[in-house]
Design a protein around this motif. Structure first.
Motif, PDB file in Angstrom:
ATOM      1  N   VAL A  72       1.508  -2.665  -0.802  1.00 14.82           N
ATOM      2  CA  VAL A  72       1.165  -1.186   0.046  1.00 14.82           C
ATOM      3  C   VAL A  72       0.947  -1.513   1.391  1.00 14.82           C
ATOM      4  N   ILE A  73       0.213  -2.582   1.659  1.00 13.46           N
ATOM      5  CA  ILE A  73      -0.151  -2.859   3.087  1.00 13.46           C
ATOM      6  C   ILE A  73       1.020  -3.101   3.842  1.00 13.46           C
ATOM      7  N   LEU A  74       1.947  -4.016   3.225  1.00 16.76           N
ATOM      8  CA  LEU A  74       3.212  -4.083   3.935  1.00 16.76           C
ATOM      9  C   LEU A  74       4.011  -3.027   4.616  1.00 16.76           C
ATOM     10  N   ALA A  75       4.059  -2.103   3.413  1.00 19.07           N
ATOM     11  CA  ALA A  75       4.870  -0.941   3.620  1.00 19.07           C
ATOM     12  C   ALA A  75       4.112  -0.100   4.714  1.00 19.07           C
ATOM     13  N   GLY A  76       2.674   0.140   4.671  1.00 14.49           N
ATOM     14  CA  GLY A  76       2.037   0.761   5.584  1.00 14.49           C
ATOM     15  C   GLY A  76       2.321   0.077   6.951  1.00 14.49           C
ATOM     16  N   ASP A  77       2.329  -1.229   7.132  1.00 11.21           N
ATOM     17  CA  ASP A  77       2.479  -1.793   8.550  1.00 11.21           C
ATOM     18  C   ASP A  77       3.876  -1.623   8.885  1.00 11.21           C
ATOM     19  N   ARG A  78       4.895  -1.567   8.072  1.00 18.72           N
ATOM     20  CA  ARG A  78       6.205  -1.191   8.676  1.00 18.72           C
ATOM     21  C   ARG A  78       6.272   0.296   9.178  1.00 18.72           C
ATOM     22  N   VAL A  79       5.505   1.137   8.550  1.00 19.22           N
ATOM     23  CA  VAL A  79       5.358   2.527   9.249  1.00 19.22           C
ATOM     24  C   VAL A  79       4.663   2.870  10.344  1.00 19.22           C
ATOM     25  N   LEU A  80       3.526   1.805  10.516  1.00 19.60           N
ATOM     26  CA  LEU A  80       2.687   1.919  11.570  1.00 19.60           C
ATOM     27  C   LEU A  80       3.321   1.298  12.678  1.00 19.60           C
ATOM     28  N   ARG A  81       4.199   0.407  12.666  1.00 16.86           N
ATOM     29  CA  ARG A  81       5.082  -0.461  13.496  1.00 16.86           C
ATOM     30  C   ARG A  81       6.365   0.283  14.061  1.00 16.86           C
TER      31      ARG A  81
END
Length: 203
Positions: free
Chosen positions: A29-38
């Motif tokens: 979930v953190i990696l998915a959120g990181d891709r969205v935020l970047r």
């Protein structure tokens, strides 16, 4: 590297490893959120702002009390804490976890630890200012709080919260794509031009 630097680096590595262990269930979930935020895809900023806008419109429409809002928020956090570690491997597939993903997860945890250290450092400096220069501390804190109170009085609370949340969510992407540094550089150049013009007038 000095002994102090070595000790600080070892503590940073230890804290990062502890945080990785604590957030292991949230890794996908953190990696998915990181891709969205970047903003890895061009439509991510629009989707991010759209979701944020819908959420705040829903809050505005329901108009919950403070106690209801707080209770619902804590309830959602508890549900996420229970369900995410269980469902995330099934949704994202833990067998697809690669070395690159592990490295990125390590970087994210390291950045979180560094951010926590910065916040603690700012708090310690504020406490030191209170002890060393109480008048300056008093004037700074009161002035800042008065400014915040005035802004809060001029702008609707929910709209102000929406602007702050939107800015914080867009900040990683703005930083990643160099937009902040670009406009900060432009502002710096304009300020330098004004200062030079002022110096010439004084001469």
């Amino acid at each position: 590297m000095t002994e102090v630097d070595n000790k600080s680096a070892n503590m940073l590595a230890q804290e990062t490893a502890q945080l990785e262990e604590q957030l292991q269930g949230w890794g996908e979930v953190i990696l998915a959120g990181d891709r969205v935020l970047r903003w890895e895809k061009p439509w991510f900023p629009g989707a991010l702002m759209g979701a944020t806008t819908v959420l705040f419109l829903l809050i505005y429409y329901l108009d919950p009390s403070v106690l209801t809002g707080l209770s619902c928020s804590v309830m959602l956090l508890c549900l996420a804490d229970y369900l995410v570690p269980t469902l995330a491997p099934r949704v994202f597939g833990s067998n697809k976890w690669t070395t690159e993903q592990q490295q990125r997860f390590h970087e994210i945890c390291g950045n979180l630890v560094k951010t926590q250290r910065r916040v603690v450092g700012w708090w310690k400096r504020l406490c030191a200012l209170k002890e060393e220069k109480p008048k300056m501390y008093f004037a700074s804190v009161i002035s800042s709080l008065l400014a915040v109170a005035w802004i809060g009085q001029q702008v609707h609370n929910l709209f102000l919260t929406y602007l702050i949340v939107s800015f914080l969510l867009l900040l990683p992407g703005l930083n990643q794509h160099g937009i902040i540094s670009k406009y900060a550089g432009m502002a710096k150049r304009e300020i330098n031009k004004l200062l030079k013009q002022k110096e010439k007038k004084n001469e």
